[in-house]
Design a protein around this motif. Sequence first.
Motif, short mmCIF file in Angstrom:
data_model
loop_
_atom_site.label_atom_id
_atom_site.label_comp_id
_atom_site.label_asym_id
_atom_site.label_seq_id
_atom_site.Cartn_x
_atom_site.Cartn_y
_atom_site.Cartn_z
N PRO A 1 0.81 -1.23 0.00
CA PRO A 1 0.00 0.00 0.00
C PRO A 1 0.85 1.28 0.00
O PRO A 1 0.54 2.23 -0.72
CB PRO A 1 -0.82 -0.12 1.29
N ALA A 2 1.92 1.28 0.81
CA ALA A 2 2.79 2.47 0.85
C ALA A 2 3.48 2.69 -0.49
O ALA A 2 3.58 3.82 -0.98
CB ALA A 2 3.81 2.33 1.96
N VAL A 3 3.96 1.60 -1.10
CA VAL A 3 4.62 1.71 -2.39
C VAL A 3 3.65 2.19 -3.46
O VAL A 3 3.99 3.03 -4.31
CB VAL A 3 5.25 0.36 -2.80
N PHE B 1 2.99 5.87 -2.96
CA PHE B 1 4.17 6.64 -3.37
C PHE B 1 4.25 6.72 -4.89
O PHE B 1 4.56 7.78 -5.45
CB PHE B 1 5.43 5.98 -2.80
N ALA B 2 3.98 5.61 -5.54
CA ALA B 2 4.05 5.60 -7.00
C ALA B 2 2.96 6.49 -7.63
O ALA B 2 3.23 7.21 -8.59
CB ALA B 2 3.90 4.16 -7.51
N ILE B 3 1.76 6.47 -7.05
CA ILE B 3 0.65 7.23 -7.63
C ILE B 3 0.82 8.73 -7.39
O ILE B 3 0.63 9.54 -8.29
CB ILE B 3 -0.70 6.73 -7.04
N PHE B 4 1.20 9.09 -6.15
CA PHE B 4 1.21 10.50 -5.78
C PHE B 4 2.58 11.16 -5.85
O PHE B 4 2.68 12.37 -5.69
CB PHE B 4 0.63 10.68 -4.37
N LYS B 5 3.63 10.38 -6.08
CA LYS B 5 4.98 10.94 -6.18
C LYS B 5 5.64 10.63 -7.53
O LYS B 5 5.97 11.55 -8.29
CB LYS B 5 5.87 10.41 -5.04
#
Length: 289
Positions: free
Chosen positions: A18-20, A23-27
Amino acid sequence: MSALRSPMRLAPYLFVLPAVALFAIFKLYPIAWSFVLSLFRTDGALQTFAGTANYERLAGDPLFWTALRNTALIMVVQVPVMLGIAIALAVAFNSPLLRLKAFFRLGFFLPMVTGLVAYGILFGVLLNPQGGLVNWFLGLFGVPEIPWLTDTLWARIAVGLALTWHYTGYNAVIYLARLQALPKDHYDAASVDGAGAWRRFWHVTLPGLRPVLLLTVVMSTIGTLQLFDEPYVLTGGGPDNATLTLGMYLYMNGFRYFDFGYASAIAYALAVIIAILGIVQFKFLGDKS
């Protein structure tokens, strides 16, 4: 057993997934899409591929160089002054002679928790050239009114004062934490060798602060290069673009002129500048052991 081990091996990856994903979607995605946008020219709702034209445009854009020069001036002048005051405050906070330490530490740290826009408005009221509290106070001593926000030099000073007020206490607390971790034996040994207060500061305190000096210099550099809120609220980039920063110029192109391609090129140019300065600072302030 092997059938049980397989799900167990996957468990750590499932927990971090979930964190990855976030991070991928919003960063990662916005960063990558910003680079793609920098290769396009925006004309209203129409976007056409322009290759490196936006980056070439930077070289001949006088406003970009003005914004870069203003930002560099703040970084070269305001940041050393702020960090120097922060070191002095940290040494004072760490002194056994100081009473009410908690009161002073809290008092100098409180500006950091003030919202950026809120304290920008506060300084706008205080430094108002006509009827501002600062000019009123100076007038009691016969000082003529200072055009804080309407003169190119004083507007830059006003932005520097606001930044120094907001961030000095924060950096002082970082330095204080490091000072309290330094072994007392070093100071005792220096005193036995006959070192005075200044030599102890120069040869014990400053070398001991080196790791956090690097941290605060890098953080302050990045923060200054991204500076937006204070000049936007205080001066709007004026007068005569004297306080226009790279962050403001990026915002203007992206959200005032809707030239997202050029704004993205400015963002990537800014990222390269930050990376170069970071490498230089790590080389000169990093651990050479």
